[in-house]
Design a protein around this motif. Structure first.
Motif, PDB file in Angstrom:
ATOM      1  N   ILE A   1       2.115   2.680  -2.017  1.00  0.00           N
ATOM      2  CA  ILE A   1       1.587   4.305  -3.341  1.00  0.00           C
ATOM      3  C   ILE A   1       1.238   3.405  -3.857  1.00  0.00           C
ATOM      4  O   ILE A   1       0.225   2.343  -4.101  1.00  0.00           O
ATOM      5  CB  ILE A   1       3.639   3.633  -4.322  1.00  0.00           C
ATOM      6  CG1 ILE A   1       4.457   3.750  -3.956  1.00  0.00           C
ATOM      7  CG2 ILE A   1       2.850   4.785  -5.504  1.00  0.00           C
ATOM      8  CD1 ILE A   1       5.878   3.028  -5.082  1.00  0.00           C
ATOM      9  N   GLN A   2       0.711   4.575  -3.314  1.00  0.00           N
ATOM     10  CA  GLN A   2      -1.523   4.188  -4.127  1.00  0.00           C
ATOM     11  C   GLN A   2      -0.936   4.493  -5.488  1.00  0.00           C
ATOM     12  O   GLN A   2      -0.848   4.773  -5.907  1.00  0.00           O
ATOM     13  CB  GLN A   2      -2.330   5.506  -4.012  1.00  0.00           C
ATOM     14  CG  GLN A   2      -3.201   5.645  -3.986  1.00  0.00           C
ATOM     15  CD  GLN A   2      -4.332   5.215  -3.504  1.00  0.00           C
ATOM     16  OE1 GLN A   2      -4.103   4.629  -1.887  1.00  0.00           O
ATOM     17  NE2 GLN A   2      -5.104   4.055  -4.097  1.00  0.00           N
ATOM     18  N   GLY A   3      -2.252   3.257  -5.513  1.00  0.00           N
ATOM     19  CA  GLY A   3      -2.844   2.654  -6.991  1.00  0.00           C
ATOM     20  C   GLY A   3      -1.818   1.589  -7.089  1.00  0.00           C
ATOM     21  O   GLY A   3      -1.649   0.660  -8.554  1.00  0.00           O
ATOM     22  N   ALA A   4      -0.516   1.571  -7.061  1.00  0.00           N
ATOM     23  CA  ALA A   4       1.188   0.850  -7.130  1.00  0.00           C
ATOM     24  C   ALA A   4       0.155  -0.464  -7.183  1.00  0.00           C
ATOM     25  O   ALA A   4      -0.672  -0.610  -6.045  1.00  0.00           O
ATOM     26  CB  ALA A   4       2.143   1.310  -7.040  1.00  0.00           C
ATOM     27  N   GLN A   5       0.645  -1.840  -8.170  1.00  0.00           N
ATOM     28  CA  GLN A   5       0.636  -2.979  -8.092  1.00  0.00           C
ATOM     29  C   GLN A   5       1.840  -4.031  -7.540  1.00  0.00           C
ATOM     30  O   GLN A   5       2.448  -4.224  -8.855  1.00  0.00           O
ATOM     31  CB  GLN A   5      -0.079  -3.265  -9.824  1.00  0.00           C
ATOM     32  CG  GLN A   5      -0.675  -2.543 -10.422  1.00  0.00           C
ATOM     33  CD  GLN A   5      -2.342  -2.265  -9.873  1.00  0.00           C
ATOM     34  OE1 GLN A   5      -3.213  -3.612  -9.792  1.00  0.00           O
ATOM     35  NE2 GLN A   5      -2.771  -1.603  -8.923  1.00  0.00           N
TER      36      GLN A   5
ATOM     37  N   LEU B   1       0.743  -1.651   0.343  1.00  0.00           N
ATOM     38  CA  LEU B   1      -0.129  -0.216  -0.273  1.00  0.00           C
ATOM     39  C   LEU B   1       0.780   1.581  -0.214  1.00  0.00           C
ATOM     40  O   LEU B   1       0.179   2.096   0.279  1.00  0.00           O
ATOM     41  CB  LEU B   1      -0.808   0.141   1.054  1.00  0.00           C
ATOM     42  CG  LEU B   1      -1.219  -1.073   1.072  1.00  0.00           C
ATOM     43  CD1 LEU B   1      -2.886  -0.478   2.456  1.00  0.00           C
ATOM     44  CD2 LEU B   1      -3.127  -0.949   0.263  1.00  0.00           C
TER      45      LEU B   1
END
Lengths: 114, 115
Positions: free
Chosen positions: B97-101, B95
């Motif tokens: 980095i927001q949105g990072a996969q 979590l």
């Protein structure tokens, strides 16, 4: 929809060479992530690209690099290959908008370094 | 950092036996949790997922419940089949980095079902 495709499926290289692996994501997916799978280290995150920008990077040396094109297709490159780079390289795609998104994996490229 | 610990394999069961593969995690915040399965010579397939505490993911007779209090996401199936033989991976989403996969995986559990 077609799934994630990776080419080539198998590669044999010798130490010191470089290699480029390709990944085509599911249509509409903007995020492509790369993972290395080895018996000893398991599955390890290499990097992720979203809209042509590297958004996240794992703990791998600079010999490992990647890029993403405007159509979301991605390539990863490994320069100056070492024996320890022998692995299954997996690509995964997702919408890339939230951490809850599901990543869909391709079949992988099996790289053997001799 | 974030980590996932799975029960060590290999696990060998007879057909129709009950299955539990334990998975516990350490993470900052409340990550999404996933189970992936890998058949020989193939990539990973999503088996199920849960995105918040007390969610239950289910698919093909497999279930797992996101337990925040015990930081666990154990995989269960009431009656296994020979076709369930594969390697199972528990994973969480990073979590930071927001949105990072970015997925963090456990070491995998090899399951063999004998007829």
């Amino acid at each position: 929809k077609a799934g994630v495709t990776q080419t080539p499926r198998y590669l044999i290289k010798t130490r010191g060479q470089q290699v480029t692996l390709s990944c085509s994501p599911i249509s509409g997916h903007r995020s492509v992530s790369w993972y290395q799978q080895t018996p000893g280290q398991g599955l390890q995150f290499l990097f992720e690209y979203f809209s042509e920008t590297q958004r996240n990077k794992g703990n791998f040396p600079g010999r490992f690099s990647g890029r993403q094109f405007s159509n979301s297709r991605s390539e990863m490159n490994v320069s100056t290959l070492e024996l320890g780079d022998s692995a299954l390289y997996l690509c995964a795609s997702s919408m890339g908008l939230a951490n809850t998104d599901t990543q869909y994996f391709g079949p992988g490229t099996r790289l053997t370094v001799l | 950092g974030d980590s996932v610990t799975q029960m060590e394999g290999p696990v060998t069961l007879s057909e129709e036996a009950c299955l539990t593969i334990n998975c516990t995690y350490t993470a900052t915040g409340y990550p999404s949790l996933f189970w992936y399965v890998q058949y020989p010579g193939e990539g990973l397939q999503l088996l199920l997922k849960a995105t918040k505490a007390d969610d239950k993911g289910s698919n093909k007779g497999f279930e797992a419940t996101y337990r925040k209090e015990t930081t666990s996401f154990h995989l269960e199936k009431g009656s296994v089949q020979v076709s369930d033989s594969a390697v199972y991976f528990c994973a969480l989403s990073d979590l930071r980095i927001q949105g990072a996969q970015k997925l963090v995986f456990g070491q995998g559990t090899r399951l063999t079902i004998n007829p």
